[in-house]
Design a protein around this motif. Structure first.
Motif, PDB file in Angstrom:
ATOM      1  N   ASN A  92      43.743  40.820  20.506  1.00  0.00           N
ATOM      2  CA  ASN A  92      44.596  41.329  19.440  1.00  0.00           C
ATOM      3  C   ASN A  92      45.529  40.241  18.925  1.00  0.00           C
ATOM      4  O   ASN A  92      46.260  39.614  19.707  1.00  0.00           O
ATOM      5  CB  ASN A  92      45.438  42.505  19.941  1.00  0.00           C
ATOM      6  N   ARG A 126      40.954  41.276  16.642  1.00  0.00           N
ATOM      7  CA  ARG A 126      41.496  42.350  15.813  1.00  0.00           C
ATOM      8  C   ARG A 126      42.834  41.851  15.276  1.00  0.00           C
ATOM      9  O   ARG A 126      43.737  41.513  16.037  1.00  0.00           O
ATOM     10  CB  ARG A 126      41.708  43.628  16.629  1.00  0.00           C
ATOM     11  N   ARG A 176      46.294  42.254  12.990  1.00  0.00           N
ATOM     12  CA  ARG A 176      47.234  43.187  12.387  1.00  0.00           C
ATOM     13  C   ARG A 176      48.401  42.408  11.783  1.00  0.00           C
ATOM     14  O   ARG A 176      48.904  41.466  12.397  1.00  0.00           O
ATOM     15  CB  ARG A 176      47.775  44.165  13.437  1.00  0.00           C
ATOM     16  N   ALA A 224      50.090  42.783  21.337  1.00  0.00           N
ATOM     17  CA  ALA A 224      49.295  41.620  20.935  1.00  0.00           C
ATOM     18  C   ALA A 224      49.027  40.680  22.102  1.00  0.00           C
ATOM     19  O   ALA A 224      49.836  40.546  23.018  1.00  0.00           O
ATOM     20  CB  ALA A 224      50.012  40.861  19.821  1.00  0.00           C
TER      21      ALA A 224
END
Length: 317
Positions: free
Chosen positions: A3, A37, A39, A66
């Motif tokens: 992440n 991923r 964000r 994260a």
């Protein structure tokens, strides 16, 4: 899946903000799955980026989830950084999260105290200001990025691409990083540092005349070449050669040649089972001992340790 949280603050530099979103978003594992991923998060629902307003889907809670946090550069001064942001970064660092800055995003990390006692970089035009404002930080204005393990910083603009590719290589090996670099139309690794982009005086009127010579050096890196040999091939005096090399690459001919050999050795360590002795000869080093010493001087690790870190993922690709 790994992440990545990209922290958007008021005044965020659009290029710095989009770089990690795109580069990590483009990374693909050998089986085609996304490697990350990504964000974009912010301390408020809307972020003023100057030429546009960004509406973030995630708040600061994304930082706690994260594995990597990216702090893009921002035009706002460090004293305007919300306390909640600084606290969230400190908590994430304490939890072992990897945190990286792009360009003047280093000021945010410095304000949080995460760079105290560490070497760091930022855009060359802001390096003196960073050093003056945060004397506990060892500012190096001449490099494209600095990797301290869990805390990383990069220079301005395109150096953010270098840093993101470096992290992808650390995470997934050179095959995945090289594929991402191709998608980004970017070399996996650039030579030299920021010095090659700092204009100290008007450029030479004949422009970047060294490109044919650099190609020749790459092709002849296995030969025992002296400055005199290189200057002779270029039709220049050694003094003029050294001057033009520093103007156009930020380094000397011999150092550039050494780095070329190390790059070749990195590739062979990642993609073959050849012994260190054989790789030393293939890359153009006079002896395995000279190879090990130069490799450690450039990369800070041994050839065997480098192979253990990068070979398996690279071979999978």
């Amino acid at each position: 899946m790994h992440n990545v949280a990209v922290l958007a603050l008021d005044g965020a530099v659009p290029f710095d903000l989009s770089t990690p979103v795109d580069v990590f978003g483009w990374a693909r594992l050998p089986d085609g799955r996304g490697a990350y991923r990504v964000r974009v998060c912010a301390p408020a629902e809307e972020v003023d980026c100057g030429v546009f307003t960004l509406r973030a889907h995630w708040g600061l809670e994304a930082l706690a989830e994260a594995d990597t946090i990216i702090v893009p550069g921002s035009t706002d001064p460090p004293e305007n950084i919300p306390v909640a942001v600084l606290d969230a970064l400190r908590r994430a660092a304490a939890d072992g999260t990897r945190i990286a800055s792009i360009c003047v995003g280093a000021f945010v990390l410095a304000e949080s105290g995460l760079l105290d006692g560490l070497r760091a970089t930022t855009h060359w035009a802001a390096a003196a200001a960073l050093s003056a404002a945060y004397p506990a930080v060892e500012v190096d204005p001449d490099v494209l990025y600095v990797d301290n393990g869990k805390v990383l910083t990069s220079a301005g603009a395109a150096a953010g691409l270098d840093l993101c590719l470096h992290m992808i290589r650390r995470d997934h090996g050179s095959a995945v990083a090289a594929d991402t670099a191709r998608t980004s139309v970017m070399p996996l690794e650039r030579d030299g540092g920021q010095a090659q982009f700092i204009v100290h005086e008007p450029p030479s009127p004949d422009g970047a005349t060294l490109e044919p010579l650099l190609r020749w050096l790459e092709e002849n890196a296995r030969r025992e070449l002296t400055v005199e040999d290189i200057a002779s091939h270029a039709g220049l005096s050694p003094r003029t050669l050294n001057r033009r090399f520093r103007e156009q690459t930020g380094t000397t001919p011999v150092q550039w040649l050494y780095r070329s050999r190390v790059r070749k050795a990195q590739y062979l360590l990642e993609t073959t089972d050849h012994t260190v002795e054989r790789i030393a000869a293939q890359a153009g080093f006079g002896s395995p001992t000279a190879f090990r010493e130069r490799f450690r001087a450039v990369l800070g690790t041994s050839p065997q340790a480098y192979r253990r870190a990068f070979r398996s993922d690279a071979r999978t690709g």
